[in-house]
Design an enzyme around this catalytic site. Structure first.
Site, PDB file in Angstrom:
ATOM      1  N   HIS A  49      -6.654  -6.439  -2.120  1.00  0.00           N
ATOM      2  CA  HIS A  49      -5.672  -5.436  -1.695  1.00  0.00           C
ATOM      3  C   HIS A  49      -4.803  -5.921  -0.534  1.00  0.00           C
ATOM      4  CE1 HIS A  49      -3.936  -1.484  -1.641  1.00  0.00           C
ATOM      5  NE2 HIS A  49      -4.280  -1.261  -0.386  1.00  0.00           N
ATOM      6  N   TYR A  96     -12.621   7.920  -1.458  1.00  0.00           N
ATOM      7  CA  TYR A  96     -12.144   7.898  -0.073  1.00  0.00           C
ATOM      8  C   TYR A  96     -10.879   8.731   0.134  1.00  0.00           C
ATOM      9  CZ  TYR A  96      -8.327   4.576  -0.986  1.00  0.00           C
ATOM     10  OH  TYR A  96      -7.172   3.985  -1.434  1.00  0.00           O
ATOM     11  N   TYR A 115      -2.270  10.336   3.408  1.00  0.00           N
ATOM     12  CA  TYR A 115      -3.316  10.982   2.624  1.00  0.00           C
ATOM     13  C   TYR A 115      -3.100  12.470   2.402  1.00  0.00           C
ATOM     14  CZ  TYR A 115      -5.304   6.449   3.287  1.00  0.00           C
ATOM     15  OH  TYR A 115      -5.465   5.089   3.276  1.00  0.00           O
ATOM     16  N   ASP A 172       0.857  -1.184   0.000  1.00  0.00           N
ATOM     17  CA  ASP A 172       0.000   0.000   0.000  1.00  0.00           C
ATOM     18  C   ASP A 172       0.900   1.243   0.000  1.00  0.00           C
ATOM     19  OD1 ASP A 172      -2.889   0.983   0.354  1.00  0.00           O
ATOM     20  OD2 ASP A 172      -1.963   1.866   2.129  1.00  0.00           O
TER      21      ASP A 172
END
Length: 341
Positions: free
Chosen positions: A318, A175, A258, A130
């Protein structure tokens, strides 16, 4: 051992419980050692098993933590490698910096290099899942002499910057866009206890669909309360993740990755010289990001990573390394053995 770790291991090793650790013996889990290493003024939590000069450093994503690598750590240790997994700064049992909102991916890159220095390690294989793929490749770009090879899961080569993820090509409720908005995820997550947030994210993000909320929804509202945990994630595993995020919270996790994802770090025309492997589940929702599947399958990614092997796993999602650990471990160890000196 840290008190949280003591209880963590006790929870994980309950006899006769349906552990997702079926591939790892209880004795092997108990052999994983835990300590804190001071790195750039912060104490980072380090989990480690085995020793020697052939080193593999595992870098987690979100909502993961060092524990996400439990299957891989033991497999590579049994194959003759020193396996190290960390909690990034601000995650789990690692210290949080004084001003998390000023953190960027550069902090993670500098932490990785400084950690290698602190542990007396000249070179290591970096394995990132990730968002952990991003600092892995950044280290390979900026400090190629420290990297024996790079393996990433779920995310191909990319660098932070304005074009990292094309938010504008996805609906407003994407998201990533929602979590980049200051205060929004905090309010969304804050409606639930930590265990529920982790359960929701693991379940939602195991789907092949990109999590997108309607205008009147938040991301946590997408979760179906009747949905069971994925079969490869036990209640005991969930308890481990919960205990670690109860300690750290989500403040730093929302900043990195993020809210710093669009910050350009000035690595111009990168060419990754390290031998690399990308493992992608064909049912990974990331493949549905605009342009992502074409970027990988067309080979454009090899413009940046010329010596890249790509392995697709037809049933993989994922969290493929937790979902299909035996298959992933085989791919990882084959790569390590091929490229170890």
């Amino acid at each position: 051992m840290n008190k949280i770790h003591s209880s963590l291991i006790e929870v994980t090793l309950l006899p006769n419980s349906p552990l997702s650790l079926s591939l790892t013996s209880l004795n092997s889990m108990q052999k994983i050692q835990h300590r804190h290493v001071e790195v750039r003024g912060l104490k980072l939590h380090v989990a480690e098993i085995a020793s020697g000069t052939k080193v593999v450093l595992f870098l987690h994503g979100f909502p993961e933590i060092w524990y996400t690598w439990r299957h891989q750590m033991i497999a590579v240790a049994n194959a003759g490698y020193r396996a190290i997994a960390i909690d990034f700064r601000g995650y789990g049992l690692s210290d949080e910096p004084a001003e998390p909102e000023k953190a960027t991916f550069n902090d993670l890159v500098e932490d990785i290099v400084s950690l290698l220095d602190s542990l007396g390690i000249n070179k290591a294989f970096l394995i990132g899942k990730d968002f952990g793929a991003i600092p892995a490749y950044m280290v390979a770009a900026v400090h190629p002499e420290r990297v024996s090879g790079v393996i990433t899961l779920g995310v191909p080569f990319m660098l932070p910057g304005p074009s990292a993820i094309q938010n504008h090509l996805l609906p407003e409720g994407f998201y990533v866009s929602r979590w980049q908005e200051p205060g929004r995820a905090e309010a969304d997550f804050g409606r639930f206890d930590v265990k529920t947030v982790i359960r929701n994210i693991y379940t939602l993000f195991s789907s092949s669909e990109v999590p997108v909320a309607a205008e009147t929804q938040e991301i946590m509202d997408l979760f179906d309360l009747s949905a069971p945990l994925p079969p490869w994630l036990s209640e005991e595993d969930l308890s481990v993740y919960t205990s670690l995020y109860e300690k750290s919270g989500f403040r730093f996790a929302l900043q990195v990755p993020y809210r710093t994802l669009n910050v350009d770090h000035g690595i111009a025309d990168p060419k990754i010289k390290a031998r690399s492997l990308l493992i992608m589940g064909e049912k990974d929702y990331v493949l549905k990001f605009p342009g992502m599947e074409e970027y990988i399958r067309s080979g454009v990614v090899k413009h940046f990573v010329p010596d890249l092997d790509i392995k697709f796993m037809p049933e993989g999602n994922h969290f493929v390394h937790e979902q299909l650990p035996e298959q992933v471990n085989e791919l990882i160890i084959t790569f390590l053995d091929k490229h170890s000196i």
